[in-house]
Design a protein around this motif. Structure first.
Motif, PDB file in Angstrom:
ATOM      1  N   LEU A  31     -10.415  -8.983  -5.684  1.00 55.52           N
ATOM      2  CA  LEU A  31      -9.336  -9.689  -5.006  1.00 55.52           C
ATOM      3  C   LEU A  31      -8.320 -10.221  -5.998  1.00 55.52           C
ATOM      4  O   LEU A  31      -8.642 -10.469  -7.170  1.00 55.52           O
ATOM      5  N   ASP A  32      -7.089 -10.451  -5.514  1.00 57.09           N
ATOM      6  CA  ASP A  32      -6.095 -11.092  -6.380  1.00 57.09           C
ATOM      7  C   ASP A  32      -6.335 -12.600  -6.414  1.00 57.09           C
ATOM      8  O   ASP A  32      -7.215 -13.118  -5.710  1.00 57.09           O
TER       9      ASP A  32
ATOM     10  N   GLU B 264      -6.141 -14.464  -3.049  1.00 60.00           N
ATOM     11  CA  GLU B 264      -7.264 -14.083  -2.188  1.00 60.00           C
ATOM     12  C   GLU B 264      -8.567 -14.708  -2.676  1.00 60.00           C
ATOM     13  O   GLU B 264      -9.427 -15.084  -1.875  1.00 60.00           O
TER      14      GLU B 264
ATOM     15  N   TYR C  72     -11.245 -16.867  -0.641  1.00 57.25           N
ATOM     16  CA  TYR C  72     -12.661 -16.476  -0.721  1.00 57.25           C
ATOM     17  C   TYR C  72     -13.510 -17.689  -1.093  1.00 57.25           C
ATOM     18  O   TYR C  72     -14.530 -17.976  -0.459  1.00 57.25           O
TER      19      TYR C  72
ATOM     20  N   ILE D 202      -2.546 -17.237   3.386  1.00 52.50           N
ATOM     21  CA  ILE D 202      -3.345 -16.019   3.488  1.00 52.50           C
ATOM     22  C   ILE D 202      -3.102 -15.380   4.848  1.00 52.50           C
ATOM     23  O   ILE D 202      -2.884 -16.089   5.839  1.00 52.50           O
ATOM     24  N   THR D 203      -3.130 -14.061   4.921  1.00 52.00           N
ATOM     25  CA  THR D 203      -2.855 -13.369   6.175  1.00 52.00           C
ATOM     26  C   THR D 203      -4.147 -12.954   6.872  1.00 52.00           C
ATOM     27  O   THR D 203      -5.218 -12.906   6.262  1.00 52.00           O
TER      28      THR D 203
ATOM     29  N   SER E  50      -4.903  -9.964   7.907  1.00 51.34           N
ATOM     30  CA  SER E  50      -5.396  -8.723   7.320  1.00 51.34           C
ATOM     31  C   SER E  50      -6.192  -8.997   6.050  1.00 51.34           C
ATOM     32  O   SER E  50      -7.259  -8.393   5.825  1.00 51.34           O
ATOM     33  N   GLN E  51      -5.713  -9.902   5.219  1.00 58.82           N
ATOM     34  CA  GLN E  51      -6.444 -10.251   4.003  1.00 58.82           C
ATOM     35  C   GLN E  51      -7.797 -10.887   4.335  1.00 58.82           C
ATOM     36  O   GLN E  51      -8.803 -10.624   3.673  1.00 58.82           O
TER      37      GLN E  51
ATOM     38  N   THR F 106     -10.625  -8.420   5.080  1.00 58.46           N
ATOM     39  CA  THR F 106     -11.232  -7.866   3.866  1.00 58.46           C
ATOM     40  C   THR F 106     -12.100  -8.898   3.170  1.00 58.46           C
ATOM     41  O   THR F 106     -13.239  -8.611   2.762  1.00 58.46           O
ATOM     42  N   ILE F 107     -11.594 -10.124   3.033  1.00 62.88           N
ATOM     43  CA  ILE F 107     -12.333 -11.181   2.347  1.00 62.88           C
ATOM     44  C   ILE F 107     -13.649 -11.469   3.070  1.00 62.88           C
ATOM     45  O   ILE F 107     -14.701 -11.627   2.436  1.00 62.88           O
TER      46      ILE F 107
END
Length: 369
Positions: free
Chosen positions: A88-89, A92, A96, A129-130, A132-133, A136-137
């Protein structure tokens, strides 16, 4: 009821630095309880069973305690042990970390006894944070830490009760995650009780690690002792794919699990021992057609290796442990394992896995003198 502060008999088990921590207690009859805040009280109970929050009679029970151990159900592991987090960036990773800390430390709100979801406020935390993100997280969280037993789903919702999605564009603000059994109180109770039971079984393996063992020797011990504990039991219970099935016996007294339970159980032991370990899902093709499967990757001496604990466990009743798929490089392992691809051929899981060492780890170098 007499309150016993950990200064005399029980202090023998604990160091002063552990005051205020959470511990797990196992009695000589195998029953389990939890100990919080550095003290415990005892009074009689009719059922004869220990559970979180119960109290017991000092005269009857104090001499029956087998051991007290430090337990870590509410503390994230070292961030460097979480492979998904490393993908992750920076922003993100902040989301997390907030989610991991919130899930491991969540507790019910007394004003909302029937709440079904756990609320996470990203706006208050200063994190943009979105949706979509977060999808994934959430997936990475479940792959990275097998202790997240309180969650029914890692898909965020936009409402505390209704099936509403968060905004699909822009920052999400506050989102809600379904608690296990769709009840935060139930999830909290089960999380505490089962974490104590898991810790009791896992500690018996972890306590066998010697101070002078290297990581390869530690891993051999964890692998072999874990496979001596468990057996392949099919989908006999809803817990057979989790660390609950791996470390809590079923009604017949067996630790009966399937491949997911093997991979998550071994991953948990590795993380507890400070050994980086990845839960890998994909397919195995021992005899066509391919079947859904799970296994692990572990880091030893700075390099990654594959291990399939399910395949290394001999049939129930057989003696010993196999090392058929033990610390193998990709060239020796991937001929019958395909990570990240399901039985329909669709790609899922992490977008990339680390490269393994060029050669499998020598088995003889994993033996402790």
């Amino acid at each position: 009821m007499k309150l016993i502060v950990l200064t005399t008999t029980l202090a023998l088990f604990l160091s002063s630095a552990e005051a205020g921590a959470q511990f797990v207690i196992e009695k000589s009859d195998g029953t389990i309880s939890a100990l919080n805040d550095g003290k415990v009280s005892f009074s009689s109970d009719a059922g004869g069973k220990w559970s979180v929050g119960d109290t017991y009679n000092e005269a009857d029970d104090i001499d029956c305690i087998s051991y007290i151990r430090r337990t870590l159900p509410k503390r994230p592991f070292d961030k460097t042990l979480y492979y998904g987090r490393s993908l992750l960036d920076e922003n993100e990773q902040k989301a997390y970390d907030l989610l991991m800390e919130s899930f491991l430390n969540f507790s019910p709100d007394p004003a909302a006894p029937n709440a079904k979801r756990i609320a996470i406020d990203f706006t208050a935390a200063g994190i943009e944070i979105t949706y979509s993100q977060l999808l994934t997280i959430g997936q990475y969280l479940l792959y990275d830490d097998p202790r997240l037993l309180m969650l029914q789903s890692a898909v965020p919702k936009g409402d505390p009760t209704q099936m509403v999605s968060p905004p699909r564009t822009g920052p999400v603000g506050t989102v809600y995650y379904d608690a296990r059994f769709f009840n935060v109180n139930t999830a909290y109770t089960i999380q505490n009780l089962n974490s104590a039971k898991i810790e009791a079984a896992a500690s018996k393996i972890l306590d066998k690690i010697k101070p002078d063992m290297n990581d390869a020797q530690k891993f051999r011990l964890l692998h072999d002792e874990f496979l001596e504990l468990v057996s392949y039991g099919g989908m006999s219970t809803g817990n057979s794919g989790t660390i609950e099935g791996a470390f809590i016996p079923n009604a017949s007294g067996y630790y009966a699990i399937v491949c997911q339970g093997y991979a998550k159980g071994l991953q948990y032991l590795c993380l507890r021992a400070g050994i980086p370990a990845i839960y890998v899902s994909g397919t195995a093709n021992y005899n066509p057609p391919p079947v859904a499967h799970a296994w692990n990757m572990v880091m030893i001496d700075g390099e990654w290796y594959n291990v399939d604990p399910t395949n290394d466990d001999p049939p129930l009743g057989a003696e010993g442990v196999n090392h058929t798929d033990f610390l193998q490089c990709d060239a020796d392992f991937l001929h019958d394992h395909t990570p990240g691809t399901n039985t329909e051929g669709s790609t899922e899981f992490f977008p990339v896995l680390p490269e393994t060492a060029g050669q499998s780890y020598p088995l003889e170098d994993t033996v402790y003198p």
